[in-house]
Structures are given as structure tokens and as C-alpha cells.
Scaffold this motif. Structure first.
Motif, PDB file in Angstrom:
ATOM      1  N   UNK A  51       6.679  -9.318  -5.362  1.00 56.03           N
ATOM      2  CA  UNK A  51       7.484  -9.209  -3.896  1.00 56.03           C
ATOM      3  C   UNK A  51       7.591  -7.475  -3.950  1.00 56.03           C
ATOM      4  N   UNK A  52       6.967  -6.975  -2.887  1.00 49.51           N
ATOM      5  CA  UNK A  52       7.271  -6.126  -2.650  1.00 49.51           C
ATOM      6  C   UNK A  52       8.595  -5.874  -1.432  1.00 49.51           C
ATOM      7  N   UNK A 105       8.836  -5.219  -6.634  1.00 54.85           N
ATOM      8  CA  UNK A 105       8.815  -3.853  -6.743  1.00 54.85           C
ATOM      9  C   UNK A 105       9.543  -3.571  -5.156  1.00 54.85           C
ATOM     10  N   UNK A 106       9.890  -2.381  -5.089  1.00 53.65           N
ATOM     11  CA  UNK A 106      10.379  -1.897  -3.745  1.00 53.65           C
ATOM     12  C   UNK A 106      10.223   0.239  -3.138  1.00 53.65           C
ATOM     13  N   UNK A 107      10.189   0.307  -2.338  1.00 56.44           N
ATOM     14  CA  UNK A 107       9.887   1.785  -2.392  1.00 56.44           C
ATOM     15  C   UNK A 107      10.875   1.790  -0.491  1.00 56.44           C
ATOM     16  N   UNK A 108      10.733   3.109  -1.102  1.00 52.68           N
ATOM     17  CA  UNK A 108      12.063   3.755   0.735  1.00 52.68           C
ATOM     18  C   UNK A 108      10.674   4.265   2.168  1.00 52.68           C
ATOM     19  N   UNK A 109       9.944   4.615   0.825  1.00 51.33           N
ATOM     20  CA  UNK A 109       8.353   5.483   1.785  1.00 51.33           C
ATOM     21  C   UNK A 109       8.205   5.435   2.454  1.00 51.33           C
ATOM     22  N   UNK A 151       2.888   1.809   2.854  1.00 48.55           N
ATOM     23  CA  UNK A 151       1.547   1.276   3.946  1.00 48.55           C
ATOM     24  C   UNK A 151       1.046   1.162   2.590  1.00 48.55           C
ATOM     25  N   UNK A 152       1.070   2.620   2.063  1.00 48.63           N
ATOM     26  CA  UNK A 152      -0.085   2.010   0.434  1.00 48.63           C
ATOM     27  C   UNK A 152       0.038   1.054  -0.537  1.00 48.63           C
ATOM     28  N   UNK A 153       1.103   0.334  -1.261  1.00 56.13           N
ATOM     29  CA  UNK A 153       1.102  -0.953  -2.146  1.00 56.13           C
ATOM     30  C   UNK A 153       0.799  -1.412  -0.804  1.00 56.13           C
ATOM     31  N   UNK A 154       1.647  -2.030   0.404  1.00 53.95           N
ATOM     32  CA  UNK A 154       0.784  -2.979   1.217  1.00 53.95           C
ATOM     33  C   UNK A 154      -0.401  -3.561   1.212  1.00 53.95           C
ATOM     34  N   UNK A 155      -1.487  -2.580   1.321  1.00 56.56           N
ATOM     35  CA  UNK A 155      -2.471  -2.186   1.299  1.00 56.56           C
ATOM     36  C   UNK A 155      -3.214  -3.682  -0.319  1.00 56.56           C
ATOM     37  N   UNK A 156      -2.039  -3.079  -1.149  1.00 55.95           N
ATOM     38  CA  UNK A 156      -2.490  -3.572  -2.481  1.00 55.95           C
ATOM     39  C   UNK A 156      -2.347  -4.732  -3.273  1.00 55.95           C
ATOM     40  N   UNK A 157      -1.060  -5.337  -2.048  1.00 58.01           N
ATOM     41  CA  UNK A 157      -1.241  -6.688  -2.357  1.00 58.01           C
ATOM     42  C   UNK A 157      -2.642  -7.613  -2.509  1.00 58.01           C
ATOM     43  N   UNK A 158      -2.002  -9.389  -2.944  1.00 64.16           N
ATOM     44  CA  UNK A 158      -2.981  -9.929  -3.133  1.00 64.16           C
ATOM     45  C   UNK A 158      -2.500 -11.594  -2.893  1.00 64.16           C
ATOM     46  N   UNK A 159      -3.592 -12.807  -2.451  1.00 69.78           N
ATOM     47  CA  UNK A 159      -3.699 -13.605  -2.556  1.00 69.78           C
ATOM     48  C   UNK A 159      -1.658 -14.510  -3.565  1.00 69.78           C
ATOM     49  N   UNK A 184       1.013 -12.724  -3.588  1.00 74.30           N
ATOM     50  CA  UNK A 184       1.967 -12.259  -2.890  1.00 74.30           C
ATOM     51  C   UNK A 184       2.845 -11.375  -1.886  1.00 74.30           C
ATOM     52  N   UNK A 185       4.386 -11.574  -2.157  1.00 76.33           N
ATOM     53  CA  UNK A 185       5.127 -11.380  -0.633  1.00 76.33           C
ATOM     54  C   UNK A 185       5.272  -9.693   0.045  1.00 76.33           C
ATOM     55  N   UNK A 186       5.396  -9.574   0.981  1.00 79.58           N
ATOM     56  CA  UNK A 186       6.211  -8.821   1.733  1.00 79.58           C
ATOM     57  C   UNK A 186       7.273  -8.990   2.060  1.00 79.58           C
ATOM     58  N   UNK A 187       8.415  -8.304   1.150  1.00 81.65           N
ATOM     59  CA  UNK A 187       9.731  -8.164   2.277  1.00 81.65           C
ATOM     60  C   UNK A 187      10.407  -7.637   3.214  1.00 81.65           C
TER      61      UNK A 187
END
Length: 387
Positions: free
Chosen positions: A4-5, A31-35, A40-48, A50-53
Motif C-alpha cells: 500500500x503506497x 509505504x509512503x512518500x510526500x514528494x 510517480x516513480x514508486x507508483x510505476x513500481x507497483x504491481x497487481x 497493490x494499492x495506491x492510496x
């Protein structure tokens, strides 16, 4: 286990830390980021699976140096999320504010909200009347909307100081009627309106004390100084507060006042309830619908003579503050942090949230979409991010 990002994910944000307790316990790699660039970089590394929140959207467009760059950021974000969803990544969006409170590129922010609504698998609203509250700016996809109320902070903030101890610490007389504002002190939070209302109230209430505490930008502080109420004892702290300090400032007040402009949700309100302090809020339709039956929440009309309206509401709230303070504390026990986190985990797992248990009556359990009485628009801080 799935990832979960979270974005933006500040490590010291209490709401986020509480929300993700149950998912972490169930094995989710949170996981998380504020930048923006890292998002963008870490979203591209997510896979089936996974969740972007996405929570607060302000860092995507509004931190850009110019409109052209903001537009580029928006398009890159949308393209990145679209590609991730095609790879089996789910998008969850929690709507904390109608729009960011300080917006340089308003049209782009509205477009971003619309695109998020289109792309999201699930849209979480904290206030069950969010669909109506944001309708003047953009439309939320009703079929994707789930209500997950903001829990109280029961068990999180220390309650080790009494009212007497808190007042002794801050130098406030024990019998002084005391109103408080705690949280980041920023213009959109209606701080000058509060100062003006405190001056009016000071001529009506003997020995009034005003408490102001929270991080204040250097460019805002001179405005605060210019508008300080005359003949009102004012105790101030213009910096961040630790959890223990936060409890002291809340405990020293009789009534907390949050005259935010266009507030949608407020973590400060839930913290006040947790520490047994009644609150005064603007009479916005979605706030009245959510808290209108609660004795510990008072409202003022945010139009006409707003200063007089606010002063009157605060004066009335002071009269009943001891009784309604007990009601506030009772409300806070109805929906606890782990109950909220448990319900969020069920959303992640594709199930229906359980809602409060038999011992946690109060805020409704998360429900898919509005009820029949909530269809469509009928009718502005957050909470900093979070308060």
C-alpha cells in the motif's frame, strides 16, 4: 504481501498512523512518500494487487513553480495511475478537503479531483455528506463512494493532566472562562475572525482568556499581533506542539473554537471530543447534518455579521461547557482508532466494513454510496494536513 503506497504520508500525521494499524497487522507492506516525483516513480513500481492510496492532493499540482509545470504534473500523474491500474493496481482516494485550502491553480485542482474520481476504484468520504458538500466544485462518482468516519483519538493522546494542572502550567486563572484554538495557525482557519470575536466577547464575559497554540508562518504572525483582542488575556505559543503539550492546551480550555473557512473535515474536532472539550463550528450544511444532534457541537452563521455571530455562539457554549464536555468525551468513545483501522482493512480486502461494535455506537459504519435520502447535491479546513 501486497504493498500500500500512501500519498502524501507524513510520519508524524496521527490520522495516517492510526488508519494503517490494522493493515500493517494483517501483513500489508505500508509505504509512503510526500514528494511528487517519488510518487510517480514508486507508483510505476507497483504491481497487481497493490494499492495506491491518495489523501491530500495539494502536492501534485499546487507546489509547481508555474501553471505549465502544474499541468505537466497533472498529466504525468494521470498517465502513471492509468498505466498502474491497467497492471492491476487499485486506486483509493480519501477526500479530506473540497479543494486544498491554499490553491494557486484552482482549475487544475478541480480537474485533478474529477480525474481521481474517474480513476479511483474506491472513494472514501469521512463526512457522510461529502458528495453534496463538494458538488459545487466537482462530482464524485456515487457508486464508488464509501463512508469511513474519522475516529476519535481515544487512547492516543495522554490524558494525564487535569484542568487545574493545565491552567497552572499555562498561567490561566482557574475560574477564568477560557476559549481555545489549537492547530496550525493559517489564514483560511478564520483566525482574525476569532480574534475579533474574542474582543467582542471580552466586553461581555468577565476575565476571559484566549488560548492560541500552533505552528504559525512568519508572514502570518504580524497579522495576529495586529488583531490581538484588547482587554482579553491571551496566552500564545506559535510553534508545533508535542502530544503531551497538545493535551495541556486542550485541557486548559472550556470551549474550543474552529472558525475554518469552507471546512469539510476536522481532526481537531475529534481531538477536542477525545479530551472532553465542546466545540464551535461554522454552520455549514454538511457539518450540521453530521453533528447537529450533538450537544457538544455549537454552530454560528458564517454570513452577515460573522464576528457577532461567532461571539454569540461562543458565549452560549461557555455557559453549558461543563455538561457538554462530558458529552464530547462520551462521543469520542463510540468509534475508536482501531475500529476505524479495522474498517479500512475490510475496504482494502474488498469486504463491507463492520462499523462500530455493540460497545461503539455512534458514527455510522462505512456504507457503499449515499442512502436514498442522500442522493445528489442538496445544498471548507481539515482537519491541518490533519488539523
Amino acid at each position: 504481501m501486497p504493498t500500500l503506497l500512501a500519498f502524501p504520508a507524513w510520519r508524524d500525521n496521527p490520522y495516517l498512523n492510526l488508519l494503517y494499524l490494522a493493515p500493517r497487522g494483517a501483513g500489508w507492506d505500508v509505504q509512503g512518500t510526500t514528494a511528487y516525483e517519488e510518487l510517480v516513480k514508486r507508483t510505476r513500481g507497483l504491481g497487481r494487487g497493490d494499492v495506491l492510496h491518495v489523501h491530500w492532493t495539494q502536492p501534485i499540482c499546487q507546489t509547481a513553480p508555474d501553471e505549465a509545470t502544474a499541468r505537466e504534473r497533472l498529466e504525468t500523474f494521470v498517465d502513471t495511475v492509468t498505466s498502474a491500474r491497467a497492471s492491476g493496481v487499485r486506486l483509493v482516494w480519501t477526500v479530506h478537503n473540497t479543494l486544498p485550502h491554499e490553491t494557486a491553480y484552482r482549475d487544475l485542482e478541480i480537474e485533478l479531483a474529477e480525474r481521481l474520481g474517474e480513476l479511483a476504484d474506491t472513494v472514501i468520504q469521512l463526512n457522510s455528506h461529502t458528495v453534496e458538500a463538494v458538488a459545487d466544485e466537482y462530482a464524485l462518482p456515487v457508486g464508488k463512494v464509501v463512508t469511513l468516519p474519522h475516529a476519535s483519538y481515544t487512547g492516543i493522546y495522554p490524558e494525564s493532566v487535569t484542568r487545574r494542572q493545565a491552567r497552572e502550567h499555562l498561567g490561566v486563572p482557574l475560574l477564568s472562562p477560557t476559549i481555545g484554538f489549537v492547530g496550525q495557525i493559517r489564514p483560511y482557519k478564520g483566525i482574525t475572525t476569532l480574534l475579533a470575536a474574542a474582543e467582542v466577547l471580552g466586553s461581555q464575559v468577565e476575565d476571559l482568556t484566549l488560548l492560541l497554540a500552533g505552528k504559525t508562518r512568519d508572514d502570518v504572525l504580524p497579522e495576529i499581533d495586529r488583531h490581538l483582542p484588547r482587554d482579553v488575556r491571551t496566552v500564545r505559543h506559535h510553534d508545533f506542539l508535542s502530544d503531551a503539550e497538545m493535551s495541556v492546551w486542550f485541557s486548559a480550555a472550556d470551549v474550543m473554537v474552529f472558525p475554518y473557512a469552507r471546512v469539510l473535515n476536522s481532526g481537531s474536532l475529534l481531538l477536542a471530543a477525545t479530551l472532553g472539550r465542546p466545540c464551535v463550528l461554522p454552520r455549514e450544511p454538511h457539518l450540521v447534518a453530521e453533528f447537529g444532534d450533538e450537544s457538544w457541537v455549537s454552530f454560528y452563521r458564517p454570513s452577515g455579521d460573522v464576528v457577532q455571530n461567532l461571539a454569540g455562539a461562543v458565549r452560549r457554549a461557555l455557559v453549558s461547557s461543563r455538561r457538554t464536555g462530558h458529552d464530547a468525551a462520551s462521543y469520542a468513545r463510540r468509534y475508536t482508532p482501531y475500529a476505524m483501522s479495522r474498517d479500512f482493512l475490510r475496504i482494502l480486502d474488498g469486504g463491507s466494513p463492520l462499523g462500530p461494535t455493540s460497545g461503539e455506537q455512534g458514527p455510522p459504519s462505512a456504507e457503499q454510496g449515499p442512502t436514498s435520502a442522500e442522493q445528489g447535491p442538496t445544498s471548507d479546513e481539515q482537519v491541518a494536513a490533519s488539523a
